[in-house]
Design an enzyme around this catalytic site. Structure first.
Site, PDB file in Angstrom:
ATOM      1  N   LYS A  81       0.833  -1.206   0.000  1.00 27.61           N
ATOM      2  CA  LYS A  81       0.000   0.000   0.000  1.00 27.61           C
ATOM      3  C   LYS A  81       0.877   1.269   0.000  1.00 27.61           C
ATOM      4  O   LYS A  81       2.093   1.164   0.034  1.00 27.61           O
ATOM      5  CB  LYS A  81      -0.968  -0.032   1.184  1.00 27.61           C
ATOM      6  CG  LYS A  81      -1.952  -1.231   1.125  1.00 27.61           C
ATOM      7  CD  LYS A  81      -2.972  -1.132  -0.008  1.00 27.61           C
ATOM      8  CE  LYS A  81      -3.643  -2.419  -0.416  1.00 27.61           C
ATOM      9  NZ  LYS A  81      -4.479  -3.076   0.546  1.00 27.61           N
TER      10      LYS A  81
HETATM   11  C1  LIG Z   1      -5.514  -4.214   0.844  1.00 32.95           C
HETATM   12  C2  LIG Z   1      -6.991  -4.016   0.841  1.00 32.95           C
HETATM   13  C3  LIG Z   1      -7.791  -4.348   1.938  1.00 32.95           C
HETATM   14  C4  LIG Z   1      -7.270  -5.099   3.124  1.00 32.95           C
HETATM   15  O1  LIG Z   1      -6.219  -4.481   3.729  1.00 32.95           O
HETATM   16  P1  LIG Z   1      -5.395  -5.313   4.852  1.00 32.95           P
HETATM   17  O2  LIG Z   1      -4.656  -4.247   5.581  1.00 32.95           O
HETATM   18  O3  LIG Z   1      -4.490  -6.233   4.081  1.00 32.95           O
HETATM   19  O4  LIG Z   1      -6.373  -6.031   5.673  1.00 32.95           O
HETATM   20  C5  LIG Z   1      -9.125  -4.015   1.907  1.00 32.95           C
HETATM   21  N1  LIG Z   1      -9.673  -3.433   0.830  1.00 32.95           N
HETATM   22  C6  LIG Z   1      -8.951  -3.124  -0.255  1.00 32.95           C
HETATM   23  C7  LIG Z   1      -9.621  -2.457  -1.417  1.00 32.95           C
HETATM   24  C8  LIG Z   1      -7.589  -3.425  -0.304  1.00 32.95           C
HETATM   25  O5  LIG Z   1      -6.867  -3.158  -1.394  1.00 32.95           O
END
Ligand SMILES: *Cc1c(COP(=O)(O)O)cnc(C)c1O
Length: 417
Positions: free
Chosen positions: A218
């Site tokens: 991210k």
């Molecule tokens: C990465 C992601 C999540 C989950 O995030 P985590 O921190 O891995 O639980 C939820 N929604 C979207 C759209 C994502 O890209």
């Protein structure tokens, strides 16, 4: 397994052979292949590393002063002291906690986009409520607010928009619709740090809660982690209690209160969703770099926009004028003029040493969601059409404009029949 195998396979599947060929084993008659350009890589600096080391030496490794500092810094970053920021160990956990705090449960329906990662929807099922998937706006690939309006029933309790790729969903329209029907809004902002809508940062837009992700790929990362942001003090209190076993005071309060106290009360069967100080140590420094990271991603997106011009690819839309796109993803779609399929395009890029991904295989295609709700692709024409044609190209802060040009050249070559 070699180091390079490991680095790539963690996020991007098995490495192609060329990546791990050493100069010793390579036939010197052959041109030396360019190194594999992974789909995503985090950028962890010396400050992050020093802060983690400091945490390890401090003796306080789980939730404590650094998690608290990360939360305070996060609220300061969003620039609104009325907000509560609550650190959790993933965005999935954060979404679960936000919906739980809003009282979502069996018999309720929660509307979200089919064009997302399963985490957005699975949390609704954790609570025994039902997911109602709707189609997307074909221009932005964000949830179609008109489709949300059509999906509202007397059982609808909440809507979860996703700021797809880092572009804000149409929040003014969605918040107005939610207000009209008395629905809660929880933003899945996993891609949206920092993103603005109407000049305001996502997190401050006035929904019930906004949830950010700090997963490895991210825009900022703590390895695993997330943040729930809300203006609602009662919701914040419930999230705080439920993220740590339903204990009425968290460990930090318990061990740092002026009068040390062993006493606590269990008020609910809570979860184990707290963020460790080791992870928060990373987050504190990643957050300081969030604006610079966004600037680099935007530079790369602009370079792609220029370098891909003229190819049979639909480039992603930029933000509304005056707004900021987080550019977590750079998603192109093959047009009907492309002589090859999306799958062949990805294979050719991969053969050229470039990692790609697909965001997303829509939920209506996934066996669990399809079978549970008897879904058909015809009900989601825009998501289905986009899914069959889209590719996420590499975009991350350690890339250079030269890397973008290499990807664009490989794309141009791949698109020659
Ligand atoms: C990465 C992601 C999540 C989950 O995030 P985590 O921190 O891995 O639980 C939820 N929604 C979207 C759209 C994502 O890209």
């Amino acid at each position: 397994m070699t180091q390079c195998d490991k680095r790539v396979s963690l996020l991007h599947g098995p490495a192609p052979r060329a990546l791990c060929r050493t100069t010793e084993t390579m036939n010197h008659e052959l041109p030396i292949p360019l190194p594999f350009l992974p789909f995503a890589l985090p950028e962890i600096g010396e400050e992050e590393i020093a802060e983690v080391v400091d945490t390890l030496r401090s003796g306080w490794v789980t939730t404590g002063p650094k998690a608290k500092r990360f939360e305070d810094d996060f609220t300061a970053f969003l620039g609104d002291p009325g907000l509560h920021s609550l650190a959790v160990n993933s965005a999935t956990a954060g979404l679960h906690l936000a919906l739980e705090a809003l009282g979502i449960g069996p018999g309720d329906e929660v509307i979200t986009t089919t064009h997302t990662f399963t985490a957005t929807a699975e949390v609704v099922r954790y609570l025994g409520a039902d997911v109602v998937l709707v189609d997307i706006d074909p221009a932005t690939l964000c949830i179609d607010v008109a489709a949300v309006a059509r999906a509202i029933t007397p059982r609808t309790k909440a809507v979860i928009p996703v700021h797809y790729g880092g572009l804000a969903a149409d929040m003014p329209a969605l918040l107005a619709l939610a207000k009209q029907h008395g629905l809660k809004v929880v933003e899945d902002a996993a891609h949206a740090l920092p993103t603005t809508s109407g000049g305001r940062l996502v997190g401050t837009l006035g929904s019930d809660a906004t949830v950010f992700s700090f997963y490895a790929n991210k825009t900022i990362t703590t390895g695993e982690g997330g943040m729930v942001v809300t203006r609602d003090a009662a919701l914040a209190q419930r999230v705080k209690v439920m993220r740590l076993h339903g204990i009425n005071r968290d460990a930090f309060d318990r061990f740092t209160a002026k009068v040390p106290s062993w006493y606590y009360e269990i008020v609910a069967p809570g979860f184990k969703y707290n963020l460790t100080d080791i992870a928060a140590a990373l987050g504190i420094h990643q957050l300081k770099r969030a604006r610079a990271f966004q600037a680099q991603r935007q530079l790369l997106a602009e370079a792609y926009h220029t370098a891909l011009a003229g190819l049979p690819l639909l480039r992603p839309p930029g933000p509304c004028p005056g707004d900021q796109h987080a550019w977590h993803l750079y998603v192109v779609r093959l047009t009907d003029a492309a002589p090859i399929s999306r799958d062949v395009f990805i294979e050719r890029l991969y053969a050229a040493g470039i990692g790609c991904s697909v965001h997303y295989i829509p939920l209506h295609v996934q066996p669990y969601w399809r079978e549970r709700y008897g879904l058909q692709a015809e009900s989601f024409p825009h998501s289905q059409h986009a899914f069959e044609r889209l590719v996420s190209l590499p975009i991350y802060t350690r890339m250079t404009v030269a890397d973008v040009q290499r990807v664009a050249q490989a794309a141009a070559a791949a698109l020659r029949a």
